[in-house]
Motif scaffolding. Sequence first.
Motif, PDB file in Angstrom:
ATOM      1  N   LEU A 154       0.766  -1.140   0.023  1.00 35.79           N
ATOM      2  CA  LEU A 154      -0.092   0.286   0.366  1.00 35.79           C
ATOM      3  C   LEU A 154       1.332   1.583   0.292  1.00 35.79           C
ATOM      4  N   ASP A 155       2.125   1.255   0.648  1.00 34.18           N
ATOM      5  CA  ASP A 155       2.777   2.253   0.558  1.00 34.18           C
ATOM      6  C   ASP A 155       3.318   2.960  -0.876  1.00 34.18           C
ATOM      7  N   GLY A 156       3.298   2.323  -1.929  1.00 33.47           N
ATOM      8  CA  GLY A 156       3.643   2.780  -3.559  1.00 33.47           C
ATOM      9  C   GLY A 156       4.886   2.220  -3.933  1.00 33.47           C
ATOM     10  N   ARG A 157       5.357   1.413  -2.947  1.00 34.98           N
ATOM     11  CA  ARG A 157       6.987   0.776  -2.851  1.00 34.98           C
ATOM     12  C   ARG A 157       6.751  -0.822  -3.555  1.00 34.98           C
ATOM     13  N   ALA A 158       7.661  -1.318  -4.125  1.00 29.64           N
ATOM     14  CA  ALA A 158       7.967  -2.215  -4.463  1.00 29.64           C
ATOM     15  C   ALA A 158       9.021  -3.529  -4.102  1.00 29.64           C
ATOM     16  N   ARG A 159       7.832  -5.051  -3.508  1.00 22.77           N
ATOM     17  CA  ARG A 159       8.489  -5.552  -2.676  1.00 22.77           C
ATOM     18  C   ARG A 159       9.081  -7.774  -3.787  1.00 22.77           C
ATOM     19  N   PRO A 160       9.326  -7.792  -3.016  1.00 19.86           N
ATOM     20  CA  PRO A 160       9.953  -9.028  -3.948  1.00 19.86           C
ATOM     21  C   PRO A 160       8.826  -9.831  -3.495  1.00 19.86           C
ATOM     22  N   ALA A 161       8.811 -11.160  -4.235  1.00 19.68           N
ATOM     23  CA  ALA A 161       7.826 -12.416  -4.179  1.00 19.68           C
ATOM     24  C   ALA A 161       8.298 -12.726  -2.830  1.00 19.68           C
ATOM     25  N   GLY A 162       9.435 -13.084  -1.988  1.00 21.33           N
ATOM     26  CA  GLY A 162       9.585 -14.130  -0.763  1.00 21.33           C
ATOM     27  C   GLY A 162       8.867 -12.544   0.338  1.00 21.33           C
ATOM     28  N   GLU A 163       9.214 -11.605   0.255  1.00 16.14           N
ATOM     29  CA  GLU A 163       8.754 -10.985   1.756  1.00 16.14           C
ATOM     30  C   GLU A 163       7.139 -10.638   1.737  1.00 16.14           C
ATOM     31  N   LEU A 164       6.785 -10.991   0.214  1.00 17.20           N
ATOM     32  CA  LEU A 164       4.781 -11.017   0.374  1.00 17.20           C
ATOM     33  C   LEU A 164       3.970 -12.128   0.430  1.00 17.20           C
ATOM     34  N   ALA A 165       5.556 -13.160   0.350  1.00 18.49           N
ATOM     35  CA  ALA A 165       4.896 -14.104   0.706  1.00 18.49           C
ATOM     36  C   ALA A 165       5.229 -14.966   2.856  1.00 18.49           C
TER      37      ALA A 165
END
Lengths: 233, 233
Positions: free
Chosen positions: A27-38
């Motif tokens: 939501l903060d608009g920054r990008a994150r890697p798949a692992g972190e999202l998992a």
Amino acid sequence: MTTQPNIAAVAFLIADPARVAMLSALLDGRARPAGELAYAAGVTAQTASSHLGKLLAGGLLVVETEGRHRYYRLAGSHVALALETLASIGPAEPVRRKPLTRDARKLRFARCCYDHLAGRVGIAVTHGLLEKGFLVAAEKKRFELTPAGAEWFDRMGMNTASIRPTRYGLARQCLDWTEREHHLAGPLGVHLTNLLFAEGCIRRSPSSRAVDVTPKGWKVLKEHFGIQEQALL
Amino acid sequence: MTTQPNIAAVAFLIADPARVAMLSALLDGRARPAGELAYAAGVTAQTASSHLGKLLAGGLLVVETEGRHRYYRLAGSHVALALETLASIGPAEPVRRKPLTRDARKLRFARCCYDHLAGRVGIAVTHGLLEKGFLVAAEKKRFELTPAGAEWFDRMGMNTASIRPTRYGLARQCLDWTEREHHLAGPLGVHLTNLLFAEGCIRRSPSSRAVDVTPKGWKVLKEHFGIQEQALL
DNA sequence: CGCATGCTTCGACACGTATCGAAGCATTGG
DNA sequence: CCAATGCTTCGATACGTGTCGAAGCATGCG
């Protein structure tokens, strides 16, 4: 034709707790890697990949490959707006949430957040430490170790004086994504977790980050904090 | 706690085509009875009741009982806003829509809209009439019967001159909710439908409003408009 | 008072899909 | 070049839930 044909399709993409957790983490608009999202969603990498693929196909996310990482980002502010608007409708509590498989449940129940304890059990322990007055919440997402707390930790077998704080302090507040509350992190959290492992209170489960609480562990948790297994289910 | 716990739950309620159809039918803020909403969604009363119950429990709708009717209404403008916001995210076409049972599929395929033909078949017939120049779209949601059209209808066995227009005209454009296009309604549509029944081109199916096209019906439709069953599936 | 209408509840079924384990593909680093 | 890491794809499973038919409950009409 006249109306909006795929409201349901878009809503469907948002209608999953794991996907909402991922979207919320972005939501903060920054990008994150798949692992972190998992990790944020409390699911395995495979499951997360499946979710991310759907969100991508649905146009809610965009992806950027960099080296062996894939960075996901919200497709635009309109996605964030939609999430906020949906949030404003709640509570909608009566509708029961999607069920979780036993594995996912285990992960949410107790796991290692990198190197410290997280999940319901982690939260419960942190609450216990706060209630006993061993820790107090401080600024900058830190916890302050009280004299009583230092004494208790020492009595448990840790030499708190010897623990070197990082630049973020001795004890940090780590936001638990599956529980949406803070649990104990930082060097103090790591040491405590190691101690629980060493004492046989918790055990790494076969699945990656999940943790099992042993019978001895439940005994210890109940003695010190009145935490009972039943109350956490 | 800090964030929105039930985004997924709210989105889940909107994540169904039938429910979206109902919600869309209520977007003007007015209240409508359950039966009308069932019809708008192209589902049976039982199914609609189930959906309405969930939307009610989720706080998206409110209900008002009056006599033996139950009037449903959007819980507020925020619900309408959420729907519009979600619509703005589309297209999201790639995500396949929810499947339909064979019965629901039948209903969407061909059915009676009160007293005239609706569903895919109804739309196809209407398109055919327009393409042949037998009808032309007119203002106020009407169709105009052309001289060529009158000749064709008469040749089919209808005495068009004897059909009395209502105050809404001879042929109306009726919005087909499941297909979101217009089909032929009004006295002309009713007569055409009756003719198709009388000729054994279509038959009422056991399920309420669904209609079956007979082999003879397919033959007729192909001869006159080039409509083939395969193309409509 | 009985029948018709409008809606909901109960029961059963079929289909998606969220989930994980294992394997496969890239990329990075020794 | 091989091992490790990060992520995706494949395969299998379990569980909800959307759907309808039939029955049940109200209300209204004759």
